[in-house]
Design a protein around this motif. Structure first.
Motif, PDB file in Angstrom:
ATOM      1  N   MET A  77       0.844  -1.194   0.000  1.00 44.31           N
ATOM      2  CA  MET A  77       0.000   0.000   0.000  1.00 44.31           C
ATOM      3  C   MET A  77       0.875   1.239   0.000  1.00 44.31           C
ATOM      4  SD  MET A  77      -3.066  -0.905   2.680  1.00 44.31           S
ATOM      5  CE  MET A  77      -3.840   0.684   2.373  1.00 44.31           C
ATOM      6  N   PRO A  78       0.483   2.283  -0.709  1.00 40.67           N
ATOM      7  CA  PRO A  78       1.273   3.516  -0.740  1.00 40.67           C
ATOM      8  C   PRO A  78       1.158   4.284   0.569  1.00 40.67           C
ATOM      9  CG  PRO A  78      -0.768   3.838  -1.923  1.00 40.67           C
ATOM     10  CD  PRO A  78      -0.715   2.376  -1.549  1.00 40.67           C
ATOM     11  N   TYR A  79       2.173   5.104   0.873  1.00 39.72           N
ATOM     12  CA  TYR A  79       2.114   5.953   2.060  1.00 39.72           C
ATOM     13  C   TYR A  79       1.010   6.991   1.929  1.00 39.72           C
ATOM     14  CZ  TYR A  79       6.195   4.599   4.820  1.00 39.72           C
ATOM     15  OH  TYR A  79       7.075   3.941   5.636  1.00 39.72           O
ATOM     16  N   ARG A  80       0.892   7.560   0.743  1.00 41.18           N
ATOM     17  CA  ARG A  80      -0.086   8.631   0.540  1.00 41.18           C
ATOM     18  C   ARG A  80      -1.030   8.269  -0.594  1.00 41.18           C
ATOM     19  NH1 ARG A  80       4.750  11.239   0.954  1.00 41.18           N
ATOM     20  NH2 ARG A  80       4.861  11.469  -1.297  1.00 41.18           N
ATOM     21  N   GLY A  81      -2.324   8.421  -0.332  1.00 45.25           N
ATOM     22  CA  GLY A  81      -3.298   8.158  -1.376  1.00 45.25           C
ATOM     23  C   GLY A  81      -3.860   9.440  -1.963  1.00 45.25           C
ATOM     24  N   ALA A  82      -3.566  10.571  -1.336  1.00 42.72           N
ATOM     25  CA  ALA A  82      -4.053  11.867  -1.808  1.00 42.72           C
ATOM     26  C   ALA A  82      -2.999  12.935  -1.514  1.00 42.72           C
ATOM     27  CB  ALA A  82      -5.378  12.218  -1.122  1.00 42.72           C
ATOM     28  N   HIS A  83      -3.069  14.033  -2.254  1.00 44.05           N
ATOM     29  CA  HIS A  83      -2.077  15.091  -2.070  1.00 44.05           C
ATOM     30  C   HIS A  83      -2.263  15.834  -0.758  1.00 44.05           C
ATOM     31  CE1 HIS A  83      -5.564  17.276  -3.616  1.00 44.05           C
ATOM     32  NE2 HIS A  83      -5.047  18.363  -3.099  1.00 44.05           N
ATOM     33  N   ASN A  84      -3.477  15.766  -0.182  1.00 39.92           N
ATOM     34  CA  ASN A  84      -3.780  16.475   1.067  1.00 39.92           C
ATOM     35  C   ASN A  84      -4.139  15.489   2.175  1.00 39.92           C
ATOM     36  OD1 ASN A  84      -6.181  15.650  -0.099  1.00 39.92           O
ATOM     37  ND2 ASN A  84      -7.322  17.476   0.508  1.00 39.92           N
ATOM     38  N   LYS A  87      -4.905  16.744   5.800  1.00 38.97           N
ATOM     39  CA  LYS A  87      -6.231  17.341   5.927  1.00 38.97           C
ATOM     40  C   LYS A  87      -7.299  16.257   5.986  1.00 38.97           C
ATOM     41  CE  LYS A  87      -9.425  20.552   3.644  1.00 38.97           C
ATOM     42  NZ  LYS A  87      -9.629  21.454   2.480  1.00 38.97           N
ATOM     43  N   ARG A  88      -7.129  15.220   5.184  1.00 42.74           N
ATOM     44  CA  ARG A  88      -8.095  14.124   5.166  1.00 42.74           C
ATOM     45  C   ARG A  88      -8.086  13.369   6.497  1.00 42.74           C
ATOM     46  NH1 ARG A  88     -11.915  13.882   1.604  1.00 42.74           N
ATOM     47  NH2 ARG A  88     -11.742  11.642   1.195  1.00 42.74           N
ATOM     48  N   TYR A  89      -6.900  13.190   7.071  1.00 40.55           N
ATOM     49  CA  TYR A  89      -6.814  12.512   8.362  1.00 40.55           C
ATOM     50  C   TYR A  89      -7.554  13.309   9.438  1.00 40.55           C
ATOM     51  CZ  TYR A  89      -2.989   9.806   6.229  1.00 40.55           C
ATOM     52  OH  TYR A  89      -2.233   9.001   5.412  1.00 40.55           O
ATOM     53  N   LYS A  90      -7.345  14.621   9.465  1.00 42.83           N
ATOM     54  CA  LYS A  90      -8.014  15.461  10.458  1.00 42.83           C
ATOM     55  C   LYS A  90      -9.535  15.380  10.299  1.00 42.83           C
ATOM     56  CE  LYS A  90      -4.251  18.829  11.009  1.00 42.83           C
ATOM     57  NZ  LYS A  90      -3.827  20.232  10.792  1.00 42.83           N
ATOM     58  N   TRP A  91      -9.984  15.387   9.056  1.00 46.14           N
ATOM     59  CA  TRP A  91     -11.425  15.264   8.797  1.00 46.14           C
ATOM     60  C   TRP A  91     -11.941  13.917   9.289  1.00 46.14           C
ATOM     61  CZ3 TRP A  91     -13.550  11.991   4.742  1.00 46.14           C
ATOM     62  CH2 TRP A  91     -14.943  12.070   4.652  1.00 46.14           C
ATOM     63  N   GLN A  92     -11.171  12.868   9.060  1.00 43.93           N
ATOM     64  CA  GLN A  92     -11.583  11.527   9.478  1.00 43.93           C
ATOM     65  C   GLN A  92     -11.743  11.448  10.997  1.00 43.93           C
ATOM     66  OE1 GLN A  92      -8.948   8.477   8.048  1.00 43.93           O
ATOM     67  NE2 GLN A  92     -10.267   6.793   8.684  1.00 43.93           N
ATOM     68  N   PHE A  93     -10.856  12.091  11.733  1.00 46.45           N
ATOM     69  CA  PHE A  93     -10.950  12.082  13.193  1.00 46.45           C
ATOM     70  C   PHE A  93     -12.146  12.888  13.696  1.00 46.45           C
ATOM     71  CE2 PHE A  93      -6.516  10.642  13.115  1.00 46.45           C
ATOM     72  CZ  PHE A  93      -6.527   9.715  14.149  1.00 46.45           C
ATOM     73  N   SER A  94     -12.716  13.741  12.852  1.00 53.73           N
ATOM     74  CA  SER A  94     -13.827  14.598  13.288  1.00 53.73           C
ATOM     75  C   SER A  94     -15.196  14.035  12.926  1.00 53.73           C
ATOM     76  CB  SER A  94     -13.681  15.997  12.659  1.00 53.73           C
ATOM     77  OG  SER A  94     -13.945  15.958  11.261  1.00 53.73           O
ATOM     78  N   ALA A 192      -6.555   5.284  -1.384  1.00 54.30           N
ATOM     79  CA  ALA A 192      -6.622   6.205  -2.522  1.00 54.30           C
ATOM     80  C   ALA A 192      -7.423   7.460  -2.179  1.00 54.30           C
ATOM     81  CB  ALA A 192      -7.241   5.509  -3.727  1.00 54.30           C
ATOM     82  N   ALA A 193      -8.348   7.342  -1.222  1.00 57.46           N
ATOM     83  CA  ALA A 193      -9.144   8.494  -0.790  1.00 57.46           C
ATOM     84  C   ALA A 193      -8.396   9.352   0.224  1.00 57.46           C
ATOM     85  CB  ALA A 193     -10.467   8.019  -0.191  1.00 57.46           C
ATOM     86  N   GLY A 194      -7.154   8.941   0.551  1.00 52.38           N
ATOM     87  CA  GLY A 194      -6.354   9.714   1.482  1.00 52.38           C
ATOM     88  C   GLY A 194      -6.736   9.521   2.929  1.00 52.38           C
ATOM     89  N   LEU A 195      -7.341   8.366   3.255  1.00 52.41           N
ATOM     90  CA  LEU A 195      -7.814   8.109   4.611  1.00 52.41           C
ATOM     91  C   LEU A 195      -7.014   6.988   5.271  1.00 52.41           C
ATOM     92  CD1 LEU A 195     -11.658   8.251   3.941  1.00 52.41           C
ATOM     93  CD2 LEU A 195     -10.203  10.074   4.821  1.00 52.41           C
TER      94      LEU A 195
END
Length: 294
Positions: A77-84, A87-94, A192-195
């Motif tokens: 699996m890639p380290y990053r699935g999205a350029h941001n 930001k996606r991680y912070k959104w996921q925690f919220s 891929a969704a950056g999550l």
């Protein structure tokens, strides 16, 4: 987006050359990388180049590595699935607990409904009615654990007498292999969704790296179950059959597609529902054809 599922089960070397996967064994074979959806390395006697792994990641090819018993053990699996991603991680925690509970309610209802449909096709009429009743009783967050009650009835019907999910045997081996292949498809789409695959909606095991994937896979497990029940121990390459489930034909939102692409649409619909706090945005396949032709 590739469509081929490549299974490598004998001693060879895998490398890349001019956008091709080159398999060098007793003979040399080449497969265009853009056509590959999944690469399953089933033998521990296979060697790969770092250049190939880099190209596969770049082209979002799912790579699954198996152990000496040919059971899926890890995936690339890639380290990053999205350029941001941050930001996606912070959104996921919220994500709001209320929205997560509502989404889990729809997931469990869909899962139990799929199980009931399979039992009906197998001729278990009383158990089918029981599961459909459980489906209607699912509360937000499945507070009354209808999923667990349904699973007890369901596996009692589909597993051989005297067998449980904790036992070994051919059917359990098929189920475990198929679930692993299916889970890897969800892992890829979530990454891929950056999550984070570790941060789930309902699953919350500190030792599980795929909590979110384990949430979203639930309504799709019956596809693996029905395929496993159609196989027999005398069938030589049952793992190839199980790996092919991602190519099954699917009708989703009125359009014909494959199960693999339907998983992508489903994951995106769940993300939209979480973003808009609107569970009605979650979509599921309307029909799955248990064959590799649309």
């Amino acid at each position: 987006m590739g469509f081929r599922i490549v299974v490598v089960n004998s001693r060879c070397k895998l490398e890349t050359r001019l956008n091709y996967l080159v398999v060098r064994g007793e003979s040399e074979k080449k497969i265009y990388i853009h056509e590959i959806n999944t690469l399953i390395v089933q033998s521990t006697a296979v060697s790969l180049t770092a250049a190939l792994l880099s190209v596969l990641i770049e082209n979002r090819v799912k790579v699954i590595f198996c152990d000496e018993k040919c059971s899926p053990q890890a995936e690339l699996m890639p380290y990053r699935g999205a350029h941001n991603s941050v930001k996606r991680y912070k959104w996921q925690f919220s994500w709001k607990d209320e929205t997560k509970d509502e989404i889990w309610q729809t997931i469990v209802r869909k899962k139990i409904g799929s199980q009931a449909d399979l039992l009906e096709r197998l001729g278990f009429q009383n158990e089918t009615q029981m599961l459909r009743r459980y489906r209607e009783e699912v509360q937000k967050g499945d507070a009354s654990n209808r999923e667990g009650h349904a699973a007890k009835v369901y596996f009692h019907c589909i597993l051989p007498e005297g067998t449980s999910r904790r036992n070994g045997g051919f059917i359990n081996a098929c189920l475990n292999y198929g679930y692993a292949v299916l889970l890897s498809a969800f892992n890829r789409e979530i990454a891929a969704a950056g999550l984070l695959t570790q941060l789930g909606i309902r699953h919350d095991n500190e030792f599980n790296a795929f909590n979110l994937s384990c949430d979203l896979i639930e309504p799709f497990r019956a596809v693996v179950d029905e395929t496993a029940l159609s196989l027999c121990e005398e069938e030589g390459d049952f793992k190839r059959r199980m790996a092919n489930i991602l190519n099954y034909g699917v009708v989703m939102e009125g359009k014909k597609t494959t199960l693999d692409l339907a998983i992508r649409s489903h994951v995106r619909s769940v993300m939209c529902a979480l973003e808009e706090d609107d569970v009605s945005l979650v979509s599921y396949p309307e029909k799955i054809m248990f064959e590799d032709e649309l």
